[in-house]
Design a protein around this motif. Structure first.
Motif, mmCIF file in Angstrom:
data_model
loop_
_atom_site.group_PDB
_atom_site.id
_atom_site.type_symbol
_atom_site.label_atom_id
_atom_site.label_comp_id
_atom_site.label_asym_id
_atom_site.label_seq_id
_atom_site.Cartn_x
_atom_site.Cartn_y
_atom_site.Cartn_z
ATOM 1 N N ASP A 29 0.809 -1.224 0.000
ATOM 2 C CA ASP A 29 0.000 0.000 0.000
ATOM 3 C C ASP A 29 0.841 1.272 0.000
ATOM 4 O O ASP A 29 0.390 2.324 -0.478
ATOM 5 C CB ASP A 29 -0.931 0.012 1.211
ATOM 6 C CG ASP A 29 -2.145 -0.892 1.039
ATOM 7 O OD1 ASP A 29 -2.338 -1.418 -0.075
ATOM 8 O OD2 ASP A 29 -2.898 -1.062 2.012
ATOM 9 N N TYR A 30 2.051 1.193 0.558
ATOM 10 C CA TYR A 30 2.849 2.411 0.703
ATOM 11 C C TYR A 30 3.486 2.885 -0.603
ATOM 12 O O TYR A 30 4.007 4.005 -0.676
ATOM 13 C CB TYR A 30 3.947 2.223 1.753
ATOM 14 C CG TYR A 30 4.933 1.109 1.450
ATOM 15 C CD1 TYR A 30 5.908 1.233 0.465
ATOM 16 C CD2 TYR A 30 4.890 -0.083 2.163
ATOM 17 C CE1 TYR A 30 6.807 0.218 0.199
ATOM 18 C CE2 TYR A 30 5.783 -1.115 1.910
ATOM 19 C CZ TYR A 30 6.742 -0.966 0.917
ATOM 20 O OH TYR A 30 7.618 -1.977 0.653
ATOM 21 N N VAL A 31 3.471 2.065 -1.642
ATOM 22 C CA VAL A 31 4.124 2.452 -2.897
ATOM 23 C C VAL A 31 3.444 3.691 -3.475
ATOM 24 O O VAL A 31 2.225 3.729 -3.664
ATOM 25 C CB VAL A 31 4.093 1.296 -3.915
ATOM 26 C CG1 VAL A 31 4.581 1.770 -5.292
ATOM 27 C CG2 VAL A 31 4.949 0.133 -3.429
ATOM 28 N N GLN A 32 4.251 4.723 -3.734
ATOM 29 C CA GLN A 32 3.736 5.973 -4.296
ATOM 30 C C GLN A 32 3.640 5.839 -5.815
ATOM 31 O O GLN A 32 4.568 5.363 -6.468
ATOM 32 C CB GLN A 32 4.655 7.134 -3.927
ATOM 33 C CG GLN A 32 4.730 7.394 -2.430
ATOM 34 C CD GLN A 32 5.634 8.566 -2.111
ATOM 35 O OE1 GLN A 32 5.495 9.656 -2.688
ATOM 36 N NE2 GLN A 32 6.567 8.358 -1.186
ATOM 37 N N VAL A 33 2.512 6.264 -6.350
ATOM 38 C CA VAL A 33 2.217 6.088 -7.774
ATOM 39 C C VAL A 33 2.228 7.446 -8.465
ATOM 40 O O VAL A 33 1.510 8.369 -8.062
ATOM 41 C CB VAL A 33 0.848 5.399 -7.968
ATOM 42 C CG1 VAL A 33 0.538 5.239 -9.450
ATOM 43 C CG2 VAL A 33 0.833 4.042 -7.258
ATOM 44 N N TYR A 34 3.039 7.549 -9.519
ATOM 45 C CA TYR A 34 3.142 8.777 -10.306
ATOM 46 C C TYR A 34 2.660 8.498 -11.727
ATOM 47 O O TYR A 34 3.367 7.850 -12.513
ATOM 48 C CB TYR A 34 4.585 9.283 -10.316
ATOM 49 C CG TYR A 34 5.052 9.793 -8.982
ATOM 50 C CD1 TYR A 34 4.916 11.135 -8.639
ATOM 51 C CD2 TYR A 34 5.608 8.925 -8.042
ATOM 52 C CE1 TYR A 34 5.334 11.609 -7.412
ATOM 53 C CE2 TYR A 34 6.026 9.387 -6.806
ATOM 54 C CZ TYR A 34 5.893 10.726 -6.501
ATOM 55 O OH TYR A 34 6.302 11.190 -5.268
ATOM 56 N N PRO A 35 1.455 8.960 -12.092
ATOM 57 C CA PRO A 35 0.891 8.656 -13.419
ATOM 58 C C PRO A 35 1.433 9.562 -14.515
ATOM 59 O O PRO A 35 2.054 10.600 -14.256
ATOM 60 C CB PRO A 35 -0.605 8.876 -13.209
ATOM 61 C CG PRO A 35 -0.680 9.896 -12.124
ATOM 62 C CD PRO A 35 0.501 9.651 -11.225
ATOM 63 N N GLY A 36 1.140 9.157 -15.754
ATOM 64 C CA GLY A 36 1.618 9.895 -16.910
ATOM 65 C C GLY A 36 0.728 11.034 -17.353
ATOM 66 O O GLY A 36 1.119 11.810 -18.228
ATOM 67 N N HIS A 37 -0.465 11.151 -16.760
ATOM 68 C CA HIS A 37 -1.380 12.225 -17.145
ATOM 69 C C HIS A 37 -2.183 12.693 -15.941
ATOM 70 O O HIS A 37 -2.311 11.976 -14.939
ATOM 71 C CB HIS A 37 -2.350 11.768 -18.238
ATOM 72 C CG HIS A 37 -1.707 11.555 -19.564
ATOM 73 N ND1 HIS A 37 -1.285 12.593 -20.358
ATOM 74 C CD2 HIS A 37 -1.393 10.419 -20.232
ATOM 75 C CE1 HIS A 37 -0.743 12.103 -21.465
ATOM 76 N NE2 HIS A 37 -0.793 10.790 -21.407
ATOM 77 N N GLY A 38 -2.723 13.898 -16.076
ATOM 78 C CA GLY A 38 -3.595 14.459 -15.057
ATOM 79 C C GLY A 38 -4.907 14.903 -15.661
ATOM 80 O O GLY A 38 -5.208 14.616 -16.833
ATOM 81 N N ALA A 39 -5.703 15.605 -14.881
ATOM 82 C CA ALA A 39 -7.025 16.056 -15.319
ATOM 83 C C ALA A 39 -6.922 16.855 -16.613
ATOM 84 O O ALA A 39 -6.045 17.699 -16.768
ATOM 85 C CB ALA A 39 -7.665 16.906 -14.224
ATOM 86 N N GLY A 40 -7.844 16.567 -17.523
ATOM 87 C CA GLY A 40 -7.861 17.248 -18.814
ATOM 88 C C GLY A 40 -7.349 16.396 -19.948
ATOM 89 O O GLY A 40 -7.558 16.719 -21.118
ATOM 90 N N SER A 41 -6.671 15.305 -19.636
ATOM 91 C CA SER A 41 -6.183 14.415 -20.680
ATOM 92 C C SER A 41 -7.329 13.580 -21.236
ATOM 93 O O SER A 41 -8.238 13.182 -20.506
ATOM 94 C CB SER A 41 -5.105 13.486 -20.118
ATOM 95 O OG SER A 41 -4.798 12.461 -21.035
ATOM 96 N N ALA A 42 -7.239 13.277 -22.534
ATOM 97 C CA ALA A 42 -8.228 12.411 -23.169
ATOM 98 C C ALA A 42 -7.836 10.945 -23.080
ATOM 99 O O ALA A 42 -8.460 10.097 -23.714
ATOM 100 C CB ALA A 42 -8.407 12.808 -24.632
ATOM 101 N N CYS A 43 -6.815 10.628 -22.267
ATOM 102 C CA CYS A 43 -6.373 9.241 -22.135
ATOM 103 C C CYS A 43 -7.175 8.475 -21.089
ATOM 104 O O CYS A 43 -6.900 7.310 -20.810
ATOM 105 C CB CYS A 43 -4.885 9.190 -21.806
ATOM 106 S SG CYS A 43 -3.853 9.706 -23.195
ATOM 107 N N GLY A 44 -8.132 9.131 -20.471
ATOM 108 C CA GLY A 44 -9.048 8.511 -19.520
ATOM 109 C C GLY A 44 -10.274 9.393 -19.424
ATOM 110 O O GLY A 44 -10.325 10.464 -20.028
ATOM 111 N N LYS A 45 -11.261 8.979 -18.634
ATOM 112 C CA LYS A 45 -12.499 9.761 -18.608
ATOM 113 C C LYS A 45 -12.705 10.571 -17.344
ATOM 114 O O LYS A 45 -13.539 11.467 -17.315
ATOM 115 C CB LYS A 45 -13.701 8.847 -18.832
ATOM 116 C CG LYS A 45 -13.892 7.736 -17.802
ATOM 117 C CD LYS A 45 -15.099 6.876 -18.159
ATOM 118 C CE LYS A 45 -15.255 5.693 -17.218
ATOM 119 N NZ LYS A 45 -16.418 4.848 -17.566
#
Length: 467
Positions: free
Chosen positions: A184-200
């Motif tokens: 659970d402690y693993v910190q996750v850094y994604p490739g996109h944030g709000a406003g990207s069309a790569c998710g909804k």
């Protein structure tokens, strides 16, 4: 260990520089093509970029992996997963699930996490000076803050047929057998944030943790119940429009984007030379001002690509450099502004910029046609075009309008009338101005609705209340 997140507000895209402070070596993950930012961070921290890699073959921006490697001499690593149909077409060491890259005390481990794309890798980062276990994960377009990478872009942008269902099932397995096995402690850094069309429904938070997503992400209930079918249905429902330029990005990123090398400063051009080139149809003009200023007067045939945080996105909607080879001339107040605009454009592969002008004086003038909401009902239009997203159109639209996203209009000419006038609108006018200028340049007569949907809605409300 140094971990720097470099965030592009334009494309809602995150890249990362990770460095070992003990030996001064660094790796960059998911670089963009205007690479000076990475070199500056490395230099400021006394580090040398020795490796570059990426999580997958991107669809929304042109990768800077080869550009940065050419400039620094760094070694290139790319995914070797996904099968023969998803292998990169340029040189670089292929990473398979479990392979590692070592930089001093730091270990970068590739984890194959298919679903968004077949070849997708996430990277587990271990700071050996602190622990022998991974503490960080660069999740690319696999897990976002509060959401997941969409699995339908291969259908939408890469010519796939019903690949979304296999992709969604792969995501379910990647979550189950990879992500949720991490502490659970693993910190996750994604490739996109709000406003990207790569998710909804991407969150604006720059990072998350495995435990937080496990406990609170929407998909958790489906994983807990082992409900793959429910997960697939929920994941695929309501995905946003995919912009047409995504297909070009996929092809070029797989083949290997062209390396630009050091770019000379843009030259200020004489307006008489620009006027002559325009008359010969040898160049295009980009008006970088706000659409309200453009509507007061611009250059005939000019594209409206407003400077600012959406310049790359808007540029990719309005310019297809594969079919239109004419270099662009930018309207910009100074060299610094012109260079910044160019930086945004090269992120989506619009490289051919000949220079800039400070003024439009002396160039052929044009005033875009507009229409007041009160005059719409009596106007003889061949098409009333709503260039907003599908979800915006579904939430409320002008009766009789046809929805076609601004990022798709140039690539769907078969949906537009060959003759007659197109009346177009978005929500407030900015996207509409971009799309309308692109359609005019392609030969259509387009009239922009003043105030767009917001203006019409306000007028309609007043008119309904006071007949």
């Amino acid at each position: 260990m140094l971990l720097e997140r470099i965030y592009d507000e334009d494309l809602a895209q995150a890249s990362y520089l990770i460095g070992c402070q003990a030996n001064g070596e660094a790796i960059v993950v998911d670089a963009r093509r205007d690479i000076e930012v990475y070199r500056k961070i490395a230099a400021a921290n006394g580090m040398k970029i020795v490796a570059v890699t990426e999580t997958h073959i991107h669809a929304d921006y042109l990768s800077g992996t080869r550009e940065l490697a050419a400039a620094t001499g760094a070694k290139v690593y790319v995914s070797g997963e996904g099968g023969k149909d998803w292998q990169y077409g340029f040189a670089g060491e292929r990473l398979l699930d479990g392979d590692t890259i070592t930089l001093g005390n730091i270990t970068v481990e590739a984890m194959h996490t298919p679903g968004h794309t077949p070849e997708h890798l996430s990277f587990l980062i271990t700071d050996g000076a602190f622990s022998d276990q991974p503490g960080f994960m660069l999740s690319g377009d696999f897990v976002f803050s509060g959401d997941l990478g969409r699995p339908d872009l291969l259908d939408e942008a890469a010519g796939g047929v019903d690949t979304r269902f296999d992709g969604a099932r792969d995501l379910f397995v990647s979550l189950q057998k990879k992500f949720l096995t991490l502490p659970d402690y693993v910190q996750v850094y994604p490739g996109h944030g709000a406003g990207s069309a790569c998710g909804k429904a991407l969150g604006a938070i720059p990072s998350t943790t495995v435990g937080y997503e496990r406990s609170f992400a929407w998909w958790g209930v489906y994983l807990e119940a082992d409900d793959e079918a429910g997960f697939v249905e929920a994941l695929l429902d309501g995905q946003p429009d995919a912009h047409a330029y995504f297909g070009r990005m996929k092809r070029q990123n797989r083949q290997g984007p062209a390396v630009m090398g050091e770019r000379a400063a843009l030259a200020e051009l004489a307006t008489e030379d620009v006027a002559a080139a325009l008359a010969a149809d040898e160049i295009g003009i980009v008006d970088t001002r706000h659409h309200s200023q453009v509507h007061a007067g611009t250059v005939a045939g000019a594209l409206n690509i407003p400077a600012g945080k959406r310049a790359a996105s808007y540029g990719a909607w309005a310019v297809d450099p594969e079919t239109d080879k004419r270099p662009l001339v930018l309207l910009a107040p100074d060299s610094e502004s012109a260079t910044e605009m160019w930086d945004h454009l090269v992120r989506v592969g619009i490289d051919a910029v000949a220079g800039y002008v400070r003024t439009l004086d002396g160039l052929p003038s044009y005033r875009p046609e507009t229409l007041a909401p009160a005059d719409l009902a009596g106007f003889d239009a061949a098409l009333l075009l709503d260039v907003r997203s599908k979800s915006e159109h579904a939430a409320g639209h002008i009766p009789g309008s046809v929805q076609l996203n601004a990022g798709r209009v140039l690539w769907h000419a078969d949906s537009l009338p060959a003759d007659g006038v197109i009346v177009s609108y978005c929500q407030t006018g900015a996207r509409n101005s971009v799309a309308a200028s692109a359609l005019r340049r392609a030969g259509h007569r387009v009239v922009e609705l003043e105030g767009s949907y917001a203006g019409w809605n306000s007028w309609n409300g007043r008119n309904t209340q006071n007949p």
